[in-house]
Write a protein that holds these residues in place. Structure first.
Motif, PDB file in Angstrom:
ATOM      1  N   UNK A   1     -36.259 -80.561-103.270  1.00 40.88           N
ATOM      2  CA  UNK A   1     -37.343 -79.682-102.836  1.00 40.88           C
ATOM      3  C   UNK A   1     -37.916 -80.315-101.569  1.00 40.88           C
ATOM      4  N   UNK A   2     -37.411 -79.866-100.431  1.00 39.76           N
ATOM      5  CA  UNK A   2     -37.717 -80.479 -99.136  1.00 39.76           C
ATOM      6  C   UNK A   2     -39.174 -80.227 -98.738  1.00 39.76           C
TER       7      UNK A   2
ATOM      8  N   UNK B   1     -53.024 -85.543-105.044  1.00 37.86           N
ATOM      9  CA  UNK B   1     -53.057 -86.520-106.129  1.00 37.86           C
ATOM     10  C   UNK B   1     -51.774 -86.474-106.961  1.00 37.86           C
ATOM     11  N   UNK B   2     -51.301 -85.288-107.302  1.00 34.37           N
ATOM     12  CA  UNK B   2     -50.107 -85.151-108.140  1.00 34.37           C
ATOM     13  C   UNK B   2     -48.825 -84.950-107.343  1.00 34.37           C
ATOM     14  N   UNK B   3     -48.940 -84.343-106.177  1.00 33.56           N
ATOM     15  CA  UNK B   3     -47.774 -84.063-105.340  1.00 33.56           C
ATOM     16  C   UNK B   3     -47.648 -85.137-104.264  1.00 33.56           C
ATOM     17  N   UNK B   4     -46.560 -85.887-104.318  1.00 30.79           N
ATOM     18  CA  UNK B   4     -46.329 -86.930-103.333  1.00 30.79           C
ATOM     19  C   UNK B   4     -45.049 -86.614-102.568  1.00 30.79           C
ATOM     20  N   UNK B   5     -44.814 -87.394-101.550  1.00 34.89           N
ATOM     21  CA  UNK B   5     -43.621 -87.189-100.720  1.00 34.89           C
ATOM     22  C   UNK B   5     -42.744 -88.426-100.817  1.00 34.89           C
TER      23      UNK B   5
ATOM     24  N   UNK C   1     -42.108 -88.368-109.453  1.00 37.22           N
ATOM     25  CA  UNK C   1     -40.754 -87.967-109.833  1.00 37.22           C
ATOM     26  C   UNK C   1     -40.239 -86.925-108.837  1.00 37.22           C
ATOM     27  N   UNK C   2     -39.203 -87.258-108.065  1.00 40.25           N
ATOM     28  CA  UNK C   2     -38.643 -86.287-107.120  1.00 40.25           C
ATOM     29  C   UNK C   2     -38.231 -84.985-107.816  1.00 40.25           C
ATOM     30  N   UNK C   3     -38.381 -83.874-107.089  1.00 40.87           N
ATOM     31  CA  UNK C   3     -38.106 -82.547-107.628  1.00 40.87           C
ATOM     32  C   UNK C   3     -36.884 -81.913-106.972  1.00 40.87           C
ATOM     33  N   UNK C   4     -36.079 -81.265-107.795  1.00 43.33           N
ATOM     34  CA  UNK C   4     -34.830 -80.652-107.349  1.00 43.33           C
ATOM     35  C   UNK C   4     -34.674 -79.262-107.957  1.00 43.33           C
ATOM     36  N   UNK C   5     -33.858 -78.451-107.301  1.00 47.54           N
ATOM     37  CA  UNK C   5     -33.369 -77.216-107.912  1.00 47.54           C
ATOM     38  C   UNK C   5     -31.931 -77.495-108.353  1.00 47.54           C
TER      39      UNK C   5
ATOM     40  N   UNK D   1     -33.158 -89.635 -94.789  1.00 44.69           N
ATOM     41  CA  UNK D   1     -34.339 -89.572 -93.937  1.00 44.69           C
ATOM     42  C   UNK D   1     -35.187 -88.332 -94.127  1.00 44.69           C
ATOM     43  N   UNK D   2     -34.686 -87.348 -94.879  1.00 42.43           N
ATOM     44  CA  UNK D   2     -35.475 -86.136 -95.132  1.00 42.43           C
ATOM     45  C   UNK D   2     -36.560 -86.432 -96.156  1.00 42.43           C
ATOM     46  N   UNK D   3     -37.643 -85.663 -96.048  1.00 38.05           N
ATOM     47  CA  UNK D   3     -38.748 -85.800 -96.985  1.00 38.05           C
ATOM     48  C   UNK D   3     -38.606 -84.757 -98.088  1.00 38.05           C
TER      49      UNK D   3
END
Length: 126
Positions: free
Chosen positions: A68-69, A78-82, A97-101, A88-90
């Protein structure tokens, strides 16, 4: 009158700026309960192997599990971080916890990735 208009405009701009990251996390009901979804309604997932705010899903994994770029100017909350990926992409992360589809989810509400890879992939839940 112009003071009222200026106040409304300021509140609208503040809301628009703060809601940009909030738009990343919407919830939807699925056959397995509530889950987070992206702006298109596609289920978001987390991976057990991700730790310490780092994405371990790179290369072929990232082809099946697109991140989820986050835009370059995205502002964390507070809950959503990068998280910065190996390429190198954010990308967005929920509580670290990183998010994906999942590319095998074809329509909003699909949850084909939940439990994938011997249970390593999970629907991201509130």
């Amino acid at each position: 009158m112009s003071r009222t208009f200026a106040a409304i405009a300021a509140v609208t701009l503040l809301f628009a700026a703060s809601s940009a990251s909030a738009q990343m996390l919407k919830t939807a009901d699925t056959a397995k309960g509530k889950t987070f979804v992206d702006a298109k309604g596609m289920t978001l997932y987390t991976l057990d192997k991700d730790a310490g705010g780092k994405s371990m899903c790179n290369g072929p994994c990232a082809e099946s599990w697109p991140a989820l770029i986050a835009a370059d100017d995205a502002k964390p909350t507070a809950d959503m971080t990068i998280v910065v990926r190996d390429d190198g992409k954010k990308m967005w992360a929920y509580k670290g916890k990183p998010l994906y589809t999942f590319k095998k989810d074809m329509a909003a509400g699909d949850i084909n990735g939940d439990g994938f890879l011997n249970g390593a992939w999970h629907m991201a839940t509130p």
